[in-house]
Design a protein around this motif. Structure first.
Motif, PDB file in Angstrom:
ATOM      1  N   ASN A  84       0.789  -1.225   0.000  1.00  0.00           N
ATOM      2  CA  ASN A  84       0.000   0.000   0.000  1.00  0.00           C
ATOM      3  C   ASN A  84       0.832   1.291   0.000  1.00  0.00           C
ATOM      4  O   ASN A  84       0.417   2.297   0.560  1.00  0.00           O
ATOM      5  CB  ASN A  84      -0.992  -0.006   1.166  1.00  0.00           C
ATOM      6  CG  ASN A  84      -2.356   0.451   0.740  1.00  0.00           C
ATOM      7  OD1 ASN A  84      -2.676   0.470  -0.448  1.00  0.00           O
ATOM      8  ND2 ASN A  84      -3.174   0.823   1.697  1.00  0.00           N
ATOM      9  N   PHE A  85       1.999   1.243  -0.614  1.00  0.00           N
ATOM     10  CA  PHE A  85       2.787   2.464  -0.784  1.00  0.00           C
ATOM     11  C   PHE A  85       2.142   3.300  -1.884  1.00  0.00           C
ATOM     12  O   PHE A  85       1.743   2.783  -2.918  1.00  0.00           O
ATOM     13  CB  PHE A  85       4.235   2.148  -1.168  1.00  0.00           C
ATOM     14  CG  PHE A  85       5.067   1.691  -0.012  1.00  0.00           C
ATOM     15  CD1 PHE A  85       5.572   2.609   0.892  1.00  0.00           C
ATOM     16  CD2 PHE A  85       5.337   0.353   0.176  1.00  0.00           C
ATOM     17  CE1 PHE A  85       6.342   2.195   1.974  1.00  0.00           C
ATOM     18  CE2 PHE A  85       6.106  -0.077   1.243  1.00  0.00           C
ATOM     19  CZ  PHE A  85       6.608   0.850   2.144  1.00  0.00           C
ATOM     20  N   LYS A  86       2.063   4.594  -1.681  1.00  0.00           N
ATOM     21  CA  LYS A  86       1.424   5.482  -2.657  1.00  0.00           C
ATOM     22  C   LYS A  86       2.434   6.166  -3.562  1.00  0.00           C
ATOM     23  O   LYS A  86       2.120   6.485  -4.701  1.00  0.00           O
ATOM     24  CB  LYS A  86       0.581   6.541  -1.934  1.00  0.00           C
ATOM     25  CG  LYS A  86      -0.527   5.941  -1.108  1.00  0.00           C
ATOM     26  CD  LYS A  86      -1.465   5.118  -1.965  1.00  0.00           C
ATOM     27  CE  LYS A  86      -2.525   4.438  -1.137  1.00  0.00           C
ATOM     28  NZ  LYS A  86      -3.119   3.321  -1.814  1.00  0.00           N
ATOM     29  N   ALA A  87       3.640   6.430  -3.061  1.00  0.00           N
ATOM     30  CA  ALA A  87       4.636   7.177  -3.835  1.00  0.00           C
ATOM     31  C   ALA A  87       5.824   6.269  -4.155  1.00  0.00           C
ATOM     32  O   ALA A  87       6.709   6.063  -3.330  1.00  0.00           O
ATOM     33  CB  ALA A  87       5.104   8.396  -3.062  1.00  0.00           C
ATOM     34  N   VAL A  88       5.821   5.711  -5.355  1.00  0.00           N
ATOM     35  CA  VAL A  88       6.896   4.826  -5.802  1.00  0.00           C
ATOM     36  C   VAL A  88       7.457   5.390  -7.099  1.00  0.00           C
ATOM     37  O   VAL A  88       6.704   5.697  -8.017  1.00  0.00           O
ATOM     38  CB  VAL A  88       6.393   3.378  -6.035  1.00  0.00           C
ATOM     39  CG1 VAL A  88       7.532   2.485  -6.508  1.00  0.00           C
ATOM     40  CG2 VAL A  88       5.761   2.812  -4.765  1.00  0.00           C
ATOM     41  N   GLU A  89       8.778   5.531  -7.152  1.00  0.00           N
ATOM     42  CA  GLU A  89       9.435   6.017  -8.357  1.00  0.00           C
ATOM     43  C   GLU A  89      10.513   5.027  -8.770  1.00  0.00           C
ATOM     44  O   GLU A  89      11.062   4.309  -7.931  1.00  0.00           O
ATOM     45  CB  GLU A  89      10.037   7.402  -8.119  1.00  0.00           C
ATOM     46  CG  GLU A  89       8.974   8.434  -7.792  1.00  0.00           C
ATOM     47  CD  GLU A  89       9.508   9.849  -7.689  1.00  0.00           C
ATOM     48  OE1 GLU A  89      10.697  10.080  -8.003  1.00  0.00           O
ATOM     49  OE2 GLU A  89       8.726  10.734  -7.298  1.00  0.00           O
TER      50      GLU A  89
END
Length: 135
Positions: free
Chosen positions: A38-43
């Motif tokens: 449930n990570f929202k910010a992945v780059e």
């Protein structure tokens, strides 16, 4: 990489994650971090030589940025902006990661075969357990 999507759906993870690695496996890992953890910010950061041979994959959601890493300054900036770094162990030995979580995954395009004997897993429950050891 295909992880089951049975993880903590009610907990939204706001930490920014940076994956530096090979394109195809990084996409799968990014999707798992979003779906299973449930990570929202992945780059994703891809080395410039590999970046030249790929095209943007439509399966990456719009909030997953893809960076072409052309120099160490850009990589350093991306690391400084992130809370969790998933990358070749060489990154841990080269950059200041103090205060960040580092998850080592060998990336042959960066360190060659130097870390190829490292014990890690990215597939199935074993892959989820490997990531859980660090977060």
């Amino acid at each position: 990489i295909d992880f089951p999507t049975t993880r903590q759906k009610n907990i939204s993870r706001k930490e920014k994650v940076l994956i530096v690695g090979e394109y195809a496996s990084s996409i799968g890992l990014a999707q798992s971090l979003k779906n299973d953890f449930n990570f929202k910010a992945v780059e994703i950061g891809i080395l410039k030589d590999e970046f030249q041979t790929i095209s943007r994959d439509s399966s990456i959601s719009p909030d997953c940025k893809l960076h072409k890493i052309e120099d160490l300054n850009l990589l350093n900036r991306l690391i400084e902006e992130s809370h969790i770094i998933i990358a070749d162990p060489l990154i841990d030995k080269t950059f200041d990661l103090e205060g960040r979580i580092f998850i080592p995954i060998p990336y042959r395009g960066l360190s060659g075969r130097y870390f190829s004997s490292m014990d890690y897993e990215l597939v199935g429950e074993a892959g989820i357990d490997y990531i859980k050891k660090y977060i």
